[in-house]
Each structure stands twice: as C-alpha cells, then as structure tokens.
Design an enzyme around this catalytic site. Structure first.
Site, PDB file in Angstrom:
ATOM      1  N   ARG A   6       0.833  -1.221   0.000  1.00  0.00           N
ATOM      2  CA  ARG A   6       0.000   0.000   0.000  1.00  0.00           C
ATOM      3  C   ARG A   6       0.861   1.262   0.000  1.00  0.00           C
ATOM      4  NH1 ARG A   6      -2.069  -3.772  -1.099  1.00  0.00           N
ATOM      5  NH2 ARG A   6      -3.950  -4.750  -0.295  1.00  0.00           N
TER       6      ARG A   6
ATOM      7  N   GLU B 262      -4.331   2.857   6.807  1.00  0.00           N
ATOM      8  CA  GLU B 262      -4.151   2.840   5.356  1.00  0.00           C
ATOM      9  C   GLU B 262      -4.727   4.102   4.728  1.00  0.00           C
ATOM     10  OE1 GLU B 262      -5.843   0.172   1.642  1.00  0.00           O
ATOM     11  OE2 GLU B 262      -5.307  -0.858   3.483  1.00  0.00           O
TER      12      GLU B 262
ATOM     13  N   SER C 211     -10.969  -0.633   3.594  1.00  0.00           N
ATOM     14  CA  SER C 211     -10.078  -1.030   4.702  1.00  0.00           C
ATOM     15  C   SER C 211      -9.394   0.208   5.279  1.00  0.00           C
ATOM     16  CB  SER C 211      -9.033  -2.025   4.210  1.00  0.00           C
ATOM     17  OG  SER C 211      -9.649  -3.195   3.741  1.00  0.00           O
TER      18      SER C 211
END
Length: 338
Positions: free
Chosen positions: A164, A334, A238
């Site tokens: 990520r 995230e 998420s």
C-alpha cells in the site's frame, strides 16, 4: 477555468465528511490543470489533488485549493505475443476500467474488481486484493511535477512499490499530479484463486471452467457481501493495513492465541489479519453516535450519517490502542488523514 470558493467536500469523499475547501476546481486535461496552477491568486495556498475520494479522511476544513482530477480516456497502446499495454486517464473510475479490461479479455486485474476509487490512486496506493497488487501490472505512470511544471514518466521500478505504498505517497508526496497509468496486461490469463474465499465462491456459483469473467464476478460477490457500499454507508474501505511481524513475534502470538489468522510472506515474516485482531478486541459492530466499526468487516470504519472526521479519527485511535494493548502489535492507518 472556474474556481469556486468555500465548497463543501461531502460529495467528493466516500466517507461523506462535511469538510470545506477554501478553493475548489476540476481539470479534465493538462492545459486546464496548468491554467489553474498558474493563477497567482492561490499559488501560495496549499494544494490537494482529489481523485475518487475513496481513501481519505477529512478531519478539518482544507484552507487551500482542491483540484478534482477528471482526466478520462482508455487507449490500447500496443501489444506483443504475450502482453497488451493499456493506458487509462487518472480520473477514470477504477472498477469501470477493470470491467473494460475484462470485456476485452485483457487479463490481470480481475481480482481487483469493485475496489472503489479512480485509476490515479492505483499506483499511488499500490492497491491490492486477493493476492494481486498493482505493482504486478503497472507498466508506467505519467505525472506532472507541480514545482518544475514538467511531465515525468515513471517506470515500474521508479514507483518504488511496497505494501500500500509508492514513491508518490512518501518520497514525492504532494509533488506530482498523476495524469495517466499504463498497465501491462496478459493475453493468456494466470488465474489466482487461492486467496480469501474465491475458490469457495466459484464453487457456489457452479463455475466449471475458470475465466477472468468468473473470477471477477466471484470477487464482486464476496466484496458486496462483506463490505458496505459507500453510497449507502460512508466508508473508505479497509481503514488499517495488515501488520507484518517477524517469526519470533508470530510464534509468541500463536502460542498465546492459537486461532490467530496470519500468512507467511518474504524472509520469514508473517502478515497478520488486522480485521481478526480488531475483532478480538471487541470492536466489530461497535457504534458511538454516527461513527462505527462495520458489523461484517472490522477493518472498515463507517460513518452512519453525520459523524465528523475527528470522531472517525478518534475511533481509529481507540482501535489502534486496544490492539497494541492486547497483542503488542502496532496497526497503521491505510487511509490518508487530512
């Protein structure tokens, strides 16, 4: 170019946070972007490039210029015996682009179906799901350097992809505007069904012969059953990354928690399922006013209506603290916090 003042950003972020931008404009080509950037009225103001708004949490108003990326277009650049090179404008909706590729039998992105956001975010976040990441298929990225006013092309290696992560998110944060992404896709599909519940869903669907269309539909079914639709409940997918621990810490955790969910990764490390950790701390389905943790997936924080960005952020901090206290594991957000 029309630049508006004091614009509410609720329609432009999937969390549905009612923050405000001091200045706001859109751009659909490079010339429009340059025209806005060269205006002396806001050259000294902070600037933010906004795509689909699907990975951002506004905790306050933005006292600067927000530029909404609306660069569109999908182009087949070239092909060889094994690969097809497809270029997409950064403002294209990601899922729509994936569906375009599947309709044309361009393989590789099917496991990334139904991920919210736009094409421009795909290399920035190195988006991934079900065993596939953008780094596997990104060929090059075209970006505009805001300070030098120059077009720069990044090859795959130049993007410094990580979990990520990319060079655009860290080293060059806020320095570039991603204009387009070119993907190197497969003529002959390499099916990836070993992650999550894809194989079980394919069996439930009665699929006899694998295809990228079937895998895409299986992923869509799974995501739809587990994750809230941002159009119905504000969220950014998420909220936390899955943490990675070394073998010693993993063995210690497994001894104390035999049911812990983890996957081996490179160099003897293990990736833990953040959703499982959060659920074990009792957060799944938690709600305080309009800020909550989704009832079906503890990785997802939600806005049930009128939660502020600060309320969502404070809830995320409570989650981080509780996982650290119970498991000794540091979770990382995230979602980008503004």
């Amino acid at each position: 170019m029309l630049v508006s003042e004091n614009v509410l950003l609720r329609p432009y972020n999937t969390f549905g946070i009612n923050a405000q931008a001091r200045y706001f404009s859109t751009f659909a080509d490079l010339q429009q972007l340059q025209t806005v950037l060269q205006d002396t009225r806001w050259q000294s103001s902070p600037r933010m490039i906004l795509g689909g708004g699907s990975n951002i949490l506004f905790t306050k108003d933005f006292d600067g210029l927000v530029l909404k990326n609306e660069l569109k277009g999908i182009t087949l650049l070239k092909e060889d015996d094994d690969y097809i090179y497809v270029k997409a404008g950064a403002g294209e909706q990601w899922h729509r682009f994936v569906m375009y590729c599947i309709e044309h039998n361009y393989a590789g992105l099917e496991n990334l179906s139904l991920i919210p956001g736009n094409v421009g975010a795909s290399p920035m976040q190195n988006i991934g799901a079900y065993g596939v990441e953008i780094k596997d298929y990104c060929h090059e990225v075209e970006a505009w350097h805001l300070k030098d006013n120059a077009l720069v092309t990044f090859g795959n290696a130049d993007c410094a992809f990580g979990y990520r992560e990319s060079v655009f998110k860290r080293k060059y944060k806020d320095q570039f505007v991603i204009l387009s992404v070119t993907y190197r896709l497969l003529k002959q599909a390499h099916f990836n069904t070993s992650y999550g519940a894809i194989e079980q869903e394919l069996q439930r669907m009665g699929v006899g012969e694998l295809s990228i269309q079937a895998i895409s539909q299986a992923v869509i079914n799974i995501r739809s059953s587990k994750l809230p639709d941002p159009a119905a409940i504000g969220n950014a997918g998420s909220f936390f990354k899955n943490p990675t621990v070394d073998a010693a810490q993993y063995e210690s955790l497994r001894t104390a928690h035999p049911n812990i969910v983890a996957y081996p990764v490179d160099n003897g490390y293990y990736k833990l399922a953040a959703g499982w950790l959060i659920e074990q701390c009792g957060w799944k389905g938690y709600r305080q006013n309009d800020a909550g943790v989704h009832a079906k997936q503890a990785l997802v924080l939600v806005n049930y209506g009128n939660a502020s960005g600060q309320e969502i952020y404070q809830l995320s901090q409570q989650v981080l603290d509780s996982v650290k206290e119970k498991f000794g594991v540091d979770l990382e957000r995230e979602v980008n916090i503004v």
